[in-house]
Design a protein around this motif. Structure first.
Motif, short mmCIF file in Angstrom:
data_model
loop_
_atom_site.label_atom_id
_atom_site.label_comp_id
_atom_site.label_asym_id
_atom_site.label_seq_id
_atom_site.Cartn_x
_atom_site.Cartn_y
_atom_site.Cartn_z
N UNK A 134 61.82 21.81 -12.19
CA UNK A 134 60.43 21.67 -12.03
C UNK A 134 60.02 21.79 -10.36
N UNK A 135 60.82 20.94 -9.87
CA UNK A 135 60.37 21.25 -8.29
C UNK A 135 60.88 22.54 -7.91
N UNK A 136 61.92 23.08 -8.26
CA UNK A 136 62.39 24.38 -7.70
C UNK A 136 61.13 25.45 -8.26
N UNK A 137 60.45 25.45 -9.32
CA UNK A 137 59.67 26.18 -9.84
C UNK A 137 58.33 26.16 -8.73
N UNK A 138 57.97 24.71 -8.43
CA UNK A 138 56.89 24.52 -7.50
C UNK A 138 56.95 25.40 -6.35
N UNK A 139 58.22 25.26 -5.68
CA UNK A 139 58.40 25.73 -4.35
C UNK A 139 58.52 27.35 -4.63
N UNK A 140 59.04 27.91 -5.80
CA UNK A 140 59.32 29.24 -5.75
C UNK A 140 57.70 29.81 -6.01
N UNK A 141 57.14 29.27 -6.83
CA UNK A 141 55.46 29.91 -6.97
C UNK A 141 54.83 29.96 -5.73
N UNK A 142 54.85 28.71 -5.04
CA UNK A 142 54.17 28.77 -3.74
C UNK A 142 54.51 29.49 -2.83
N UNK A 143 56.04 29.86 -2.72
CA UNK A 143 56.58 30.89 -1.69
C UNK A 143 56.34 32.22 -1.81
N UNK A 144 56.12 32.63 -3.40
CA UNK A 144 55.92 33.96 -3.47
C UNK A 144 54.26 34.06 -3.11
N UNK A 145 53.53 33.36 -3.34
CA UNK A 145 52.05 33.33 -2.52
C UNK A 145 51.99 33.33 -1.36
N UNK A 146 52.95 32.62 -0.74
CA UNK A 146 53.06 32.62 0.84
C UNK A 146 53.49 33.67 1.27
N UNK A 147 54.48 34.35 0.64
CA UNK A 147 54.92 35.80 0.99
C UNK A 147 53.87 37.00 0.90
N UNK A 148 53.07 36.70 0.10
CA UNK A 148 52.02 37.85 -0.14
C UNK A 148 50.88 37.47 1.37
N UNK A 149 50.70 36.35 1.48
CA UNK A 149 49.80 36.05 2.35
C UNK A 149 50.68 36.26 3.83
#
Length: 252
Positions: free
Chosen positions: A206-221
């Motif tokens: 669950x925590x890994x998914x939170x980080x993964x999703x937010x990091x993908x968004x951060x990568x785009x930004x």
């Protein structure tokens, strides 16, 4: 897990995505955020490594043409990366929280100093002009890559710079060719390490998914930010934060 702690992980993942897109070094933030919310060091490292895999895949997609061209030549290095990544993950689980906790400040300091030296290492690795690939150095490159993969499976932060150094033994087609190869090898060793971590049951999905999703968004930004924010500013931010975190864990 409170909403505040979830927000902290999301922010860490977002920041890591931006930093990885611009300069690299985001793993320091995701690992430290997981420690801050109370996860044991081994579980924090395993959970962070699981979240980072998606970011590596996204980076590899951007280099798909270079990877396809070099795939056959990189197969021996992929093989040692699988063995090294699995070995490093197994060593992490075997050493346990007490040993790993004692190593955390040293690992953070090493990763930060390596990150600070990255521009000089990358500049030294850039050939004056593209030339043929060297095969005579392959055994040495496999040995070095195996050691790097063990480190990557055990901790991971800073392994990208180490892999660029090992790939300089065989890849002489320019920085982007070496960077593409680095992304492929990072995926291979990280996936193997994550498999070991998942079977051990130490990963919080669950925590890994939170980080993964937010990091993908951060990568785009981060791609947008890279055009507006000087890379030197981002690099200095990572170095300052990394040294501060290392100091914090030294005095705790």
């Amino acid at each position: 897990m409170t909403l505040l702690e979830m927000a902290l992980l999301a922010v860490a993942g977002f920041a890591a995505g931006i930093l990885n897109a611009v300069a690299g070094g985001g793993t320091i933030f995701t690992f430290s955020a997981l420690l801050a919310v109370g996860m044991p060091p081994v579980a924090a490292n395993a959970t962070s490594a699981t979240a980072v895999v998606l970011g590596s895949v996204a980076s590899a997609v951007a280099y798909r043409r270079e990877i396809i061209l070099a795939l056959r030549r990189l197969l021996p290095l992929c093989a040692v990366s699988i063995l090294g990544g699995g070995t490093g993950a197994a060593l992490l689980l075997w050493s346990g929280d007490q040993v790993f906790r004692a190593l955390v400040p040293w690992l953070l300091l090493f990763a930060t100093l390596l990150f600070a030296a990255a521009p000089y290492i990358q500049r030294a690795l850039k050939p004056a002009a593209p030339s043929r690939h060297r095969r005579g150095d392959l055994p040495l490159a496999m040995l070095v890559q195996g050691l790097v993969a063990i480190y990557g499976g055990y901790f991971g932060a800073g392994m990208g710079v180490m892999m660029l150094a090992s790939l300089a033994l065989t890849e002489t087609g320019g920085y982007h060719a070496a960077n593409a190869a680095k992304n492929l090898l990072a995926i291979v060793l990280q996936v193997m390490a994550v498999v070991v971590f998942l079977f051990s049951g130490v990963v919080d999905l669950e925590l890994s998914l939170i980080i993964a999703i937010s990091s993908i968004i951060g990568g785009w930004v981060g791609v947008v930010a890279a055009r507006r924010i000087p890379q030197a500013v981002m690099r200095h931010l990572v170095i300052v934060c990394g040294l501060a975190l290392a100091l914090w864990y030294f005095v705790r």
